[in-house]
Design a protein around this motif. Structure first.
Motif, PDB file in Angstrom:
ATOM      1  N   SER A 221      28.104   2.024  31.248  1.00 33.32           N
ATOM      2  CA  SER A 221      28.658   1.137  33.033  1.00 33.32           C
ATOM      3  C   SER A 221      28.453   1.907  33.933  1.00 33.32           C
ATOM      4  O   SER A 221      27.626   1.127  34.886  1.00 33.32           O
ATOM      5  N   PHE A 222      28.838   3.139  34.429  1.00 30.43           N
ATOM      6  CA  PHE A 222      28.285   3.964  35.289  1.00 30.43           C
ATOM      7  C   PHE A 222      26.975   3.579  35.739  1.00 30.43           C
ATOM      8  O   PHE A 222      26.083   3.123  36.678  1.00 30.43           O
ATOM      9  N   ALA A 223      26.033   4.576  34.661  1.00 33.16           N
ATOM     10  CA  ALA A 223      24.463   4.144  34.651  1.00 33.16           C
ATOM     11  C   ALA A 223      24.173   2.843  34.999  1.00 33.16           C
ATOM     12  O   ALA A 223      22.853   2.542  36.115  1.00 33.16           O
ATOM     13  N   ASN A 224      24.912   2.047  34.483  1.00 33.21           N
ATOM     14  CA  ASN A 224      24.257   0.323  34.915  1.00 33.21           C
ATOM     15  C   ASN A 224      24.434   0.127  36.853  1.00 33.21           C
ATOM     16  O   ASN A 224      23.815  -0.490  37.018  1.00 33.21           O
ATOM     17  N   GLU A 225      25.707   0.533  36.786  1.00 37.06           N
ATOM     18  CA  GLU A 225      26.169   0.334  38.334  1.00 37.06           C
ATOM     19  C   GLU A 225      24.375   1.062  39.096  1.00 37.06           C
ATOM     20  O   GLU A 225      24.425   0.312  40.514  1.00 37.06           O
ATOM     21  N   GLY A 234      14.256   1.305  45.694  1.00 39.38           N
ATOM     22  CA  GLY A 234      12.474   2.145  44.997  1.00 39.38           C
ATOM     23  C   GLY A 234      12.547   2.998  44.238  1.00 39.38           C
ATOM     24  O   GLY A 234      11.839   3.820  44.149  1.00 39.38           O
ATOM     25  N   ILE A 235      13.942   3.476  43.420  1.00 36.72           N
ATOM     26  CA  ILE A 235      13.779   4.510  42.443  1.00 36.72           C
ATOM     27  C   ILE A 235      14.171   4.110  41.512  1.00 36.72           C
ATOM     28  O   ILE A 235      15.055   3.331  40.761  1.00 36.72           O
ATOM     29  N   ASP A 236      13.935   4.534  40.107  1.00 40.08           N
ATOM     30  CA  ASP A 236      13.458   4.765  39.521  1.00 40.08           C
ATOM     31  C   ASP A 236      15.155   5.418  38.482  1.00 40.08           C
ATOM     32  O   ASP A 236      15.023   6.588  38.480  1.00 40.08           O
ATOM     33  N   VAL A 237      16.211   4.792  37.883  1.00 44.32           N
ATOM     34  CA  VAL A 237      17.506   5.380  37.574  1.00 44.32           C
ATOM     35  C   VAL A 237      17.436   6.392  36.168  1.00 44.32           C
ATOM     36  O   VAL A 237      17.917   7.351  35.762  1.00 44.32           O
TER      37      VAL A 237
END
Ligand code: UDX
Length: 433
Positions: A221-225, A234-237
């Protein structure tokens, strides 16, 4: 050692086959005669990678058999693992009725047994269940814990799809025991394993399982937030998490943004921990947020499509992937369900395909079409959402999209390489910005 395992779901069967591989004599017990017959014919009732091959071997070596006779199985073995289901109740708390029922049967068998026997709970149960519910039930046998029988709690950390490998090569083995003798007895069963062993009391072992799953769900969920913010900036997570994960204190695992976590463990275990905390009068701000983010995440894919196609009314949308992840036929808490419902609510015509999950998914939802393969699903579609990470979806190329009316792809698991797709494909990768 002689081991009985009660419950032949994926945890029970994988545990049984794994112990049998290491030379123990295993008897698996189930109430379902059909499953018992299948196992005795070396046919696994569930799909799990490599399970069939190993089951064939241990059955033909007479190291594993299955039976419906609980009492006999306990009488003829030294240790019994309880591996039955513990589903969620409406309020998120855990339904331990199957564990309690089995404990009663075990008590009945213990009554007639002269030798020391260890009972080990492997089912996921909240702290306090093994000593608070299982122990008093076993004591109804008139036998004394510590003298006539031992009690242990040994959580499983098996991922569906790679459960056998996880079982045979664990990071750690947690053995909770009511006393040292019980702990040592269970340690004996794990004797051939190389992993570090942590000996604890019963409640600590129970809590380790919940805290582990809740932390893994929190990472997702942290990564999703962070992914939502990355999209705006405009950044790739995925690049971000590669960098974050290089810190050994964090590591890269379970930081893949996508459409959220499903399956039989994470959603259920986070809810159970939250419900337990509430019973104790505590707030769970982190766990609440983990579930909230997870609920919203699959619906973002529907939003991307609405933005791209303007209106979803009457548009044909293909959803590839119905199971909660690739490599399984399990659709429990799959993110495909809110996704499909969200699409239907917007008036889209939905067609779906999954290599193994179609039958199970058809029990969850009406009013959608099922395709026989990727090509049929994509034929005439205005858009496609990739919901899980089956290998055949990873292998999709631009030419496979030829039949689509509009070539709009929402990659909710980030499994396609945008660079490989031709220019007439509109690629929307979750968290790609
Ligand atoms: C999980 C735990 O990993 C295991 O230790 C436990 O005992 C049972 O629950 P499982 O549910 O089989 O295993 O699947 P897992 O591979 O952990 O994935 C769970 C969900 O999280 C899937 O829907 C997956 O797609 C999702 N996920 C996983 C992400 O969205 N991002 C990630 O980075 C990892």
């Amino acid at each position: 050692m002689k081991v009985s395992i009660i419950g032949t779901g994926y945890v029970g069967l994988v545990t049984g086959v794994g112990f049998a591989k290491h030379g123990h004599e295993v008897v698996c017990v189930d109430k379902d005669g059909y499953k018992v017959d299948m196992i005795n014919q070396a046919e696994p009732p569930i799909y799990e990678k490599d399970l069939k091959k190993l089951l064939e071997k241990v059955v033909s070596d007479s190291k594993l058999s299955a039976t419906m006779k609980t009492e006999e199985a306990i009488r003829d073995t030294e240790i019994t693992f309880i591996c039955v289901g513990t589903p969620s109740k409406e309020d998120g708390s855990v339904d331990t009725s199957a564990v309690e029922k089995v404990s009663e049967e075990v008590a009945g068998a213990l009554k007639k047994k002269k030798e020391y026997h260890v009972v080990c709970v492997k089912s996921t149960v909240t702290p306090g269940t093994t000593d608070g519910k299982v122990l008093p039930t076993l004591e109804k046998s008139g036998k004394k814990v510590g003298e006539d029988f031992g009690l242990s709690m040994n959580p499983e950390f098996l991922r569906e799809g790679v459960a056998l490998d996880d079982f045979l090569n664990p990071d750690r083995i947690v053995i909770g025991g009511i006393d040292q003798r019980s702990q040592e007895f269970v340690r004996e069963v794990y004797f051939p394993f190389k992993a570090p062993i942590l000996l604890t009391d019963l409640r600590t072992a129970e809590m380790i399982k919940y805290a582990s799953n809740a932390l893994l769900a929190t990472k997702i969920s942290f990564a999703n937030e962070v992914s939502r913010l990355c999209e705006k900036m405009g950044i790739d997570v995925y690049d971000v998490m590669d960098g974050v994960g290089m810190d050994h204190r964090i590591n890269r695992d379970f930081l893949n943004a996508g459409c959220g976590f499903g399956g039989s463990c994470f959603p259920k275990d986070v809810r159970a921990l939250r419900s337990l905390a509430r019973k104790e009068g505590l707030k769970t701000k982190i766990l609440d947020a983990v579930l909230e983010v997870n609920q919203e995440q699959p619906l973002l894919t529907v939003e991307y499509l609405r933005d791209e196609l303007e209106d979803l009314q009457g548009k044909k949308v293909a959803v590839l992937g119905l199971t909660f992840k690739g490599g399984t036929d399990d659709v429990r808490m799959t993110r495909a369900l809110p996704m499909v419902e969200g699409l239907k609510d917007e008036g889209a015509e939905v067609i779906v395909y999954d290599p193994m999950g179609m039958k199970n998914f058809s029990k969850l939802v009406d009013g959608i079409d099922y395709a026989d393969g990727i090509e049929e699903a994509l034929e005439g579609a205005d858009a496609c959402i990739i919901q899980n990470d089956w290998l055949e979806f990873k292998a999709l190329k631009s030419e496979d999209l030829a039949g689509m009316r509009r070539k709009v792809i929402v990659d909710a698991r980030r499994i396609l390489d945008e660079e490989e797709l031709s220019e007439n494909v509109t690629y929307i990768g979750v968290g790609k910005g």
